[in-house]
Design a protein around this motif. Structure first.
Motif, PDB file in Angstrom:
ATOM      1  N   ILE A 106       4.204   4.081  -0.756  1.00 34.45           N
ATOM      2  CA  ILE A 106       4.721   3.440  -1.966  1.00 34.45           C
ATOM      3  C   ILE A 106       5.256   2.071  -1.559  1.00 34.45           C
ATOM      4  N   ASP A 107       4.741   1.027  -2.197  1.00 34.74           N
ATOM      5  CA  ASP A 107       5.199  -0.328  -1.915  1.00 34.74           C
ATOM      6  C   ASP A 107       4.721  -1.227  -3.046  1.00 34.74           C
ATOM      7  N   THR A 108       5.254  -2.429  -3.108  1.00 35.21           N
ATOM      8  CA  THR A 108       4.769  -3.404  -4.082  1.00 35.21           C
ATOM      9  C   THR A 108       3.537  -4.097  -3.519  1.00 35.21           C
ATOM     10  N   TYR A 109       2.881  -4.857  -4.342  1.00 34.95           N
ATOM     11  CA  TYR A 109       1.841  -5.760  -3.862  1.00 34.95           C
ATOM     12  C   TYR A 109       2.536  -6.846  -3.063  1.00 34.95           C
ATOM     13  N   ARG A 110       1.919  -7.330  -2.009  1.00 33.82           N
ATOM     14  CA  ARG A 110       2.495  -8.388  -1.171  1.00 33.82           C
ATOM     15  C   ARG A 110       1.573  -9.602  -1.179  1.00 33.82           C
ATOM     16  N   ASP A 111       2.158 -10.789  -1.343  1.00 33.27           N
ATOM     17  CA  ASP A 111       1.345 -12.006  -1.297  1.00 33.27           C
ATOM     18  C   ASP A 111       1.028 -12.359   0.157  1.00 33.27           C
ATOM     19  N   ALA A 112       0.355 -13.477   0.385  1.00 34.53           N
ATOM     20  CA  ALA A 112      -0.074 -13.881   1.726  1.00 34.53           C
ATOM     21  C   ALA A 112       1.107 -14.092   2.673  1.00 34.53           C
ATOM     22  N   HIS A 113       2.289 -14.329   2.150  1.00 32.28           N
ATOM     23  CA  HIS A 113       3.481 -14.544   2.967  1.00 32.28           C
ATOM     24  C   HIS A 113       4.318 -13.272   3.117  1.00 32.28           C
ATOM     25  N   GLY A 114       3.829 -12.158   2.563  1.00 32.97           N
ATOM     26  CA  GLY A 114       4.542 -10.890   2.665  1.00 32.97           C
ATOM     27  C   GLY A 114       5.611 -10.690   1.609  1.00 32.97           C
ATOM     28  N   ASN A 115       5.655 -11.595   0.632  1.00 36.28           N
ATOM     29  CA  ASN A 115       6.635 -11.467  -0.450  1.00 36.28           C
ATOM     30  C   ASN A 115       6.213 -10.388  -1.434  1.00 36.28           C
ATOM     31  N   SER A 116       7.192  -9.623  -1.866  1.00 35.51           N
ATOM     32  CA  SER A 116       6.962  -8.538  -2.810  1.00 35.51           C
ATOM     33  C   SER A 116       6.664  -9.094  -4.199  1.00 35.51           C
ATOM     34  N   LEU A 117       5.613  -8.570  -4.846  1.00 38.84           N
ATOM     35  CA  LEU A 117       5.245  -8.985  -6.196  1.00 38.84           C
ATOM     36  C   LEU A 117       5.009  -7.761  -7.069  1.00 38.84           C
ATOM     37  N   GLY A 118       5.586  -7.767  -8.260  1.00 38.30           N
ATOM     38  CA  GLY A 118       5.288  -6.733  -9.247  1.00 38.30           C
ATOM     39  C   GLY A 118       5.925  -5.396  -8.960  1.00 38.30           C
ATOM     40  N   PRO A 119       5.432  -4.374  -9.676  1.00 41.06           N
ATOM     41  CA  PRO A 119       6.035  -3.036  -9.588  1.00 41.06           C
ATOM     42  C   PRO A 119       5.621  -2.295  -8.320  1.00 41.06           C
ATOM     43  N   LEU A 120       6.311  -1.186  -8.055  1.00 43.78           N
ATOM     44  CA  LEU A 120       5.897  -0.306  -6.970  1.00 43.78           C
ATOM     45  C   LEU A 120       4.521   0.262  -7.285  1.00 43.78           C
ATOM     46  N   ARG A 121       3.734   0.474  -6.233  1.00 47.02           N
ATOM     47  CA  ARG A 121       2.369   0.957  -6.382  1.00 47.02           C
ATOM     48  C   ARG A 121       2.065   2.023  -5.336  1.00 47.02           C
ATOM     49  N   VAL A 122       1.002   2.774  -5.591  1.00 41.12           N
ATOM     50  CA  VAL A 122       0.526   3.809  -4.666  1.00 41.12           C
ATOM     51  C   VAL A 122      -0.595   3.208  -3.817  1.00 41.12           C
ATOM     52  N   TRP A 123      -0.447   3.366  -2.489  1.00 38.36           N
ATOM     53  CA  TRP A 123      -1.425   2.844  -1.536  1.00 38.36           C
ATOM     54  C   TRP A 123      -1.813   3.944  -0.550  1.00 38.36           C
ATOM     55  N   LEU A 124      -2.998   3.808   0.057  1.00 35.90           N
ATOM     56  CA  LEU A 124      -3.328   4.639   1.205  1.00 35.90           C
ATOM     57  C   LEU A 124      -2.361   4.286   2.323  1.00 35.90           C
ATOM     58  N   LYS A 125      -2.161   5.197   3.252  1.00 35.85           N
ATOM     59  CA  LYS A 125      -1.176   5.007   4.322  1.00 35.85           C
ATOM     60  C   LYS A 125      -1.410   3.713   5.093  1.00 35.85           C
ATOM     61  N   ASN A 126      -2.659   3.433   5.456  1.00 31.78           N
ATOM     62  CA  ASN A 126      -2.949   2.293   6.330  1.00 31.78           C
ATOM     63  C   ASN A 126      -3.889   1.266   5.714  1.00 31.78           C
ATOM     64  N   GLU A 127      -4.096   1.342   4.403  1.00 31.64           N
ATOM     65  CA  GLU A 127      -4.953   0.363   3.729  1.00 31.64           C
ATOM     66  C   GLU A 127      -4.301  -0.056   2.420  1.00 31.64           C
ATOM     67  N   ASP A 128      -4.539  -1.284   2.038  1.00 31.42           N
ATOM     68  CA  ASP A 128      -3.976  -1.791   0.791  1.00 31.42           C
ATOM     69  C   ASP A 128      -4.896  -1.490  -0.392  1.00 31.42           C
ATOM     70  N   ILE A 129      -5.218  -0.217  -0.553  1.00 36.04           N
ATOM     71  CA  ILE A 129      -5.956   0.279  -1.712  1.00 36.04           C
ATOM     72  C   ILE A 129      -5.337   1.608  -2.113  1.00 36.04           C
ATOM     73  N   PRO A 130      -5.341   2.087  -3.300  1.00 38.36           N
ATOM     74  CA  PRO A 130      -5.870   1.453  -4.499  1.00 38.36           C
ATOM     75  C   PRO A 130      -4.887   0.525  -5.206  1.00 38.36           C
ATOM     76  N   GLY A 131      -3.586   0.594  -4.884  1.00 37.35           N
ATOM     77  CA  GLY A 131      -2.600  -0.261  -5.554  1.00 37.35           C
ATOM     78  C   GLY A 131      -2.319   0.169  -6.978  1.00 37.35           C
ATOM     79  N   LEU A 132      -2.331   1.468  -7.205  1.00 34.75           N
ATOM     80  CA  LEU A 132      -2.142   2.026  -8.546  1.00 34.75           C
ATOM     81  C   LEU A 132      -0.656   2.041  -8.903  1.00 34.75           C
ATOM     82  N   ALA A 133      -0.301   1.537 -10.080  1.00 36.01           N
ATOM     83  CA  ALA A 133       1.098   1.429 -10.500  1.00 36.01           C
ATOM     84  C   ALA A 133       1.589   2.690 -11.209  1.00 36.01           C
ATOM     85  N   MET A 134       0.909   3.800 -11.001  1.00 35.32           N
ATOM     86  CA  MET A 134       1.344   5.079 -11.562  1.00 35.32           C
ATOM     87  C   MET A 134       1.031   6.183 -10.566  1.00 35.32           C
TER      88      MET A 134
END
Length: 191
Positions: free
Chosen positions: A66-94
């Motif tokens: 569980i984490d937010t989307y991160r921009d190129a500088h590592g800044n948190s953007l938007g709501p918390l999302r669901v991600w795979l443990k070691n990959e930035d997918i799927p980024g689902l906000a539910m």
């Protein structure tokens, strides 16, 4: 299942004076009541989002992150999302949806939350809507938008007005617009 495509669902069913509710995801249902001239509302569902601890625990327990989307500088953007443990997918906000095969691998489930209430004569209308309606409108705001239409027995006008109001809020707040869908159900519960 598609790899990155899913949906939510909120539904209600009446049987006599019983109202049954089922919800998967971040669509929402509310019931609006009147007591004289006072209008109140109550959520019939909760939004299944990663910021709910019990929902997050399921994702973490299934190996997700569980984490937010991160921009190129590592800044948190938007709501918390669901991600795979070691990959930035799927980024689902539910935390619940159906059809997203990748999210299902890390605990996103299509198991609905179920509810049941007894309807009373004070129960006047129900609103079911996608998250695009609720993003910038509070439950009580939605109830108040629809109330004049309830008094005129114009459910279609109520739904149209609610969609327009949600659209205006999106245009004011964001560059993009999420799905805005709603159903308005007027009730006539007898003693």
């Amino acid at each position: 299942f598609d790899l990155f495509s899913g949906s939510t669902c909120v539904s209600v069913m009446t049987y006599g004076k019983k109202l049954y509710i089922a919800n998967v995801g971040d669509s929402r249902a509310i019931i609006v009541r009147t007591n004289g001239e006072q209008v109140t509302c109550e959520p019939l569902t909760i939004d299944h989002k990663p910021d709910h601890q019990s929902e997050a625990d399921v994702i973490i327990g299934a190996g997700g992150r569980i984490d937010t989307y991160r921009d190129a500088h590592g800044n948190s953007l938007g709501p918390l999302r669901v991600w795979l443990k070691n990959e930035d997918i799927p980024g689902l906000a539910m935390t619940r949806s159906f059809g997203d095969g990748t999210a299902a691998k890390v605990g996103v489930t299509a198991i609905p939350e179920l509810g049941e209430i007894e309807l009373t004569p004070n129960d006047k209308y129900i609103v079911l809507a996608s998250d695009g309606v609720w993003e910038f409108l509070k439950n009580i705001e939605v109830a108040r938008i629809i109330f004049p239409f309830y008094q005129k027995k114009n459910a279609e006008g109520a739904a149209e007005c609610l969609v327009r109001e949600a659209f205006k809020k999106w245009k004011k707040e964001e560059d993009s617009i999420d799905d805005i869908t709603c159903i308005v159900i007027f009730l006539d519960v007898k003693l």
